[in-house]
Design an enzyme around this catalytic site. Structure first.
Site, PDB file in Angstrom:
ATOM      1  N   LYS A 151       0.808  -1.199   0.000  1.00  0.00           N
ATOM      2  CA  LYS A 151       0.000   0.000   0.000  1.00  0.00           C
ATOM      3  C   LYS A 151       0.854   1.267   0.000  1.00  0.00           C
ATOM      4  O   LYS A 151       0.380   2.346  -0.292  1.00  0.00           O
ATOM      5  CB  LYS A 151      -0.871   0.036   1.271  1.00  0.00           C
ATOM      6  CG  LYS A 151      -1.712  -1.196   1.465  1.00  0.00           C
ATOM      7  CD  LYS A 151      -2.336  -1.143   2.895  1.00  0.00           C
ATOM      8  CE  LYS A 151      -2.969  -2.488   3.176  1.00  0.00           C
ATOM      9  NZ  LYS A 151      -3.019  -2.791   4.594  1.00  0.00           N
ATOM     10  N   GLY A 152       2.118   1.111   0.379  1.00  0.00           N
ATOM     11  CA  GLY A 152       2.967   2.269   0.644  1.00  0.00           C
ATOM     12  C   GLY A 152       3.063   3.288  -0.473  1.00  0.00           C
ATOM     13  O   GLY A 152       3.163   4.494  -0.227  1.00  0.00           O
ATOM     14  N   ASP A 186       7.383   3.271  -2.942  1.00  0.00           N
ATOM     15  CA  ASP A 186       7.600   4.350  -1.976  1.00  0.00           C
ATOM     16  C   ASP A 186       9.029   4.310  -1.454  1.00  0.00           C
ATOM     17  O   ASP A 186       9.649   5.347  -1.245  1.00  0.00           O
ATOM     18  CB  ASP A 186       6.592   4.293  -0.820  1.00  0.00           C
ATOM     19  CG  ASP A 186       6.532   2.924  -0.152  1.00  0.00           C
ATOM     20  OD1 ASP A 186       6.817   1.919  -0.831  1.00  0.00           O
ATOM     21  OD2 ASP A 186       6.214   2.852   1.041  1.00  0.00           O
ATOM     22  N   ASP A 205      14.531  -0.586   0.220  1.00  0.00           N
ATOM     23  CA  ASP A 205      15.268  -0.808   1.466  1.00  0.00           C
ATOM     24  C   ASP A 205      16.292  -1.929   1.201  1.00  0.00           C
ATOM     25  O   ASP A 205      17.381  -1.669   0.679  1.00  0.00           O
ATOM     26  CB  ASP A 205      14.218  -1.186   2.526  1.00  0.00           C
ATOM     27  CG  ASP A 205      14.745  -1.188   3.937  1.00  0.00           C
ATOM     28  OD1 ASP A 205      15.927  -1.483   4.125  1.00  0.00           O
ATOM     29  OD2 ASP A 205      13.983  -0.911   4.878  1.00  0.00           O
ATOM     30  N   LYS A 233      17.027   3.880   0.495  1.00  0.00           N
ATOM     31  CA  LYS A 233      17.880   3.703   1.686  1.00  0.00           C
ATOM     32  C   LYS A 233      19.041   2.802   1.285  1.00  0.00           C
ATOM     33  O   LYS A 233      19.026   1.603   1.581  1.00  0.00           O
ATOM     34  CB  LYS A 233      17.074   2.996   2.791  1.00  0.00           C
ATOM     35  CG  LYS A 233      16.454   3.880   3.829  1.00  0.00           C
ATOM     36  CD  LYS A 233      15.909   2.998   4.971  1.00  0.00           C
ATOM     37  CE  LYS A 233      15.039   3.797   5.917  1.00  0.00           C
ATOM     38  NZ  LYS A 233      14.425   2.947   6.968  1.00  0.00           N
ATOM     39  N   PHE A 289      13.633   5.279  10.913  1.00  0.00           N
ATOM     40  CA  PHE A 289      12.284   4.759  10.710  1.00  0.00           C
ATOM     41  C   PHE A 289      11.345   5.908  10.381  1.00  0.00           C
ATOM     42  O   PHE A 289      11.082   6.770  11.209  1.00  0.00           O
ATOM     43  CB  PHE A 289      11.768   3.969  11.916  1.00  0.00           C
ATOM     44  CG  PHE A 289      10.588   3.131  11.505  1.00  0.00           C
ATOM     45  CD1 PHE A 289       9.304   3.619  11.615  1.00  0.00           C
ATOM     46  CD2 PHE A 289      10.794   1.891  10.926  1.00  0.00           C
ATOM     47  CE1 PHE A 289       8.219   2.869  11.163  1.00  0.00           C
ATOM     48  CE2 PHE A 289       9.711   1.135  10.479  1.00  0.00           C
ATOM     49  CZ  PHE A 289       8.419   1.628  10.601  1.00  0.00           C
ATOM     50  N   ASP A 349       3.954   3.574   6.565  1.00  0.00           N
ATOM     51  CA  ASP A 349       3.240   3.313   7.815  1.00  0.00           C
ATOM     52  C   ASP A 349       4.123   2.780   8.926  1.00  0.00           C
ATOM     53  O   ASP A 349       5.256   2.359   8.705  1.00  0.00           O
ATOM     54  CB  ASP A 349       2.161   2.250   7.564  1.00  0.00           C
ATOM     55  CG  ASP A 349       2.754   0.843   7.423  1.00  0.00           C
ATOM     56  OD1 ASP A 349       3.688   0.678   6.603  1.00  0.00           O
ATOM     57  OD2 ASP A 349       2.327  -0.066   8.151  1.00  0.00           O
ATOM     58  N   ARG A 385      -0.143   6.697   7.368  1.00  0.00           N
ATOM     59  CA  ARG A 385       0.042   6.770   5.912  1.00  0.00           C
ATOM     60  C   ARG A 385      -0.484   8.075   5.331  1.00  0.00           C
ATOM     61  O   ARG A 385      -0.047   8.511   4.277  1.00  0.00           O
ATOM     62  CB  ARG A 385      -0.663   5.595   5.225  1.00  0.00           C
ATOM     63  CG  ARG A 385      -0.068   4.220   5.520  1.00  0.00           C
ATOM     64  CD  ARG A 385      -0.631   3.210   4.530  1.00  0.00           C
ATOM     65  NE  ARG A 385      -0.458   1.839   4.940  1.00  0.00           N
ATOM     66  CZ  ARG A 385       0.587   1.066   4.636  1.00  0.00           C
ATOM     67  NH1 ARG A 385       1.568   1.565   3.926  1.00  0.00           N
ATOM     68  NH2 ARG A 385       0.644  -0.184   5.021  1.00  0.00           N
TER      69      ARG A 385
HETATM   70  C1  PRP Z   1       7.645  -1.738   1.914  1.00  0.00           C
HETATM   71  C2  PRP Z   1       7.767  -0.797   0.731  1.00  0.00           C
HETATM   72  C3  PRP Z   1       8.435  -1.639  -0.325  1.00  0.00           C
HETATM   73  C4  PRP Z   1       9.268  -2.608   0.477  1.00  0.00           C
HETATM   74  C5  PRP Z   1      10.693  -2.180   0.463  1.00  0.00           C
HETATM   75  O1  PRP Z   1       6.456  -2.444   1.808  1.00  0.00           O
HETATM   76  O2  PRP Z   1       6.518  -0.316   0.309  1.00  0.00           O
HETATM   77  O3  PRP Z   1       7.490  -2.331  -1.112  1.00  0.00           O
HETATM   78  O4  PRP Z   1       8.779  -2.595   1.809  1.00  0.00           O
HETATM   79  O5  PRP Z   1      11.484  -3.047   1.243  1.00  0.00           O
HETATM   80  P1  PRP Z   1      12.614  -3.969   0.647  1.00  0.00           P
HETATM   81  O6  PRP Z   1      13.449  -3.145  -0.287  1.00  0.00           O
HETATM   82  O7  PRP Z   1      13.382  -4.395   1.889  1.00  0.00           O
HETATM   83  O8  PRP Z   1      11.987  -5.145  -0.031  1.00  0.00           O
HETATM   84  P2  PRP Z   1       5.743  -3.181   3.039  1.00  0.00           P
HETATM   85  O9  PRP Z   1       6.008  -4.653   2.962  1.00  0.00           O
HETATM   86  O10 PRP Z   1       6.104  -2.517   4.323  1.00  0.00           O
HETATM   87  O11 PRP Z   1       4.194  -2.996   2.759  1.00  0.00           O
HETATM   88  P3  PRP Z   1       3.359  -1.630   2.585  1.00  0.00           P
HETATM   89  O12 PRP Z   1       3.776  -1.011   1.281  1.00  0.00           O
HETATM   90  O13 PRP Z   1       1.945  -2.084   2.572  1.00  0.00           O
HETATM   91  O14 PRP Z   1       3.664  -0.722   3.755  1.00  0.00           O
END
Ligand code: PRP
Length: 186
Positions: A44-45, A101, A104, A132, A153, A160, A166
């Site tokens: 959803k991010g 979004d 990481d 990041k 964070f 979120d 969000r």
């Molecule tokens: C977050 C973000 C990315 C992913 C990045 O999603 O939206 O899709 O993590 O992390 P990575 O590079 O370590 O794979 P999350 O799983 O938190 O779900 P969300 O978008 O619903 O918050």
């Protein structure tokens, strides 16, 4: 503007984000000139960024959505991205613009790139609002990143903690006391 009580400080104001979105849209318009890509929001991010970005672009796009989950309810990535909801159409022969979004560890982006190219997409382009790089576990980079950030964070503008915050119009650093308290109770 009122700052949420759980925010330690604002990292990116809504004005700074808007300027970054405008620049990204310009870059994407030039990259996708003469094409109609499928723009994919990774739920959803990315949904807040996706809506602003697409409306700042002049390129005609089709929209699609995908849910990939990596964090669960914690502040650290589990390391195993899972496709929770797939695209509604085949990307075969299409130019695909993936909108994230945050990148990481890079595992979610790698998984989606491999999946989409594996299904025969003509091209794959990834844009992320935040990067990041210090957290990277796989050797991957979005084609365009609006902002490179430290390992803090952060919440807001789609991001979120436990599904909250969000809808903040800015990106803020979450107070440690909020997640330390909650993570202790797990
Ligand atoms: C977050 C973000 C990315 C992913 C990045 O999603 O939206 O899709 O993590 O992390 P990575 O590079 O370590 O794979 P999350 O799983 O938190 O779900 P969300 O978008 O619903 O918050």
């Amino acid at each position: 503007m009122t700052i949420n009580k759980d925010v330690e400080r604002v990292l990116l104001s809504s004005e700074e984000i808007a300027a970054g979105v405008k620049e990204a849209a310009k870059w994407l318009d030039s990259r996708f000139a003469g094409t109609t890509p499928i723009a994919v929001s990774v739920l959803k991010g990315s949904v807040v960024f996706f809506c602003d970005l697409l409306r700042a672009m002049n390129t005609p796009v089709q929209m699609d959505f995908m849910t990939v989950s990596s964090y669960g309810a914690s502040t650290v990535s589990s390391g195993v991205p899972k496709i929770v909801m797939d695209l509604s159409q085949s990307p075969h022969g299409r130019d695909v613009l993936l909108v994230e979004d945050i990148v990481d560890s890079g595992r979610s982006l790698e998984k989606m790139r491999d999946l989409i190219l594996g299904r025969g997409a003509k091209s794959f382009t990834a844009v992320t609002l935040l990067d990041k790089p210090s957290r990277r576990k796989v050797d991957i980079k979005a084609d365009y990143s609006c902002f490179e950030i430290e390992n803090e964070f952060i919440i807001g503008y789609g991001l979120d903690y436990n599904q909250c915050y969000r809808n903040l119009p800015y990106i803020g650093v979450l107070k440690r006391s909020v997640y330390e308290k909650q993570d202790e109770n797990k």
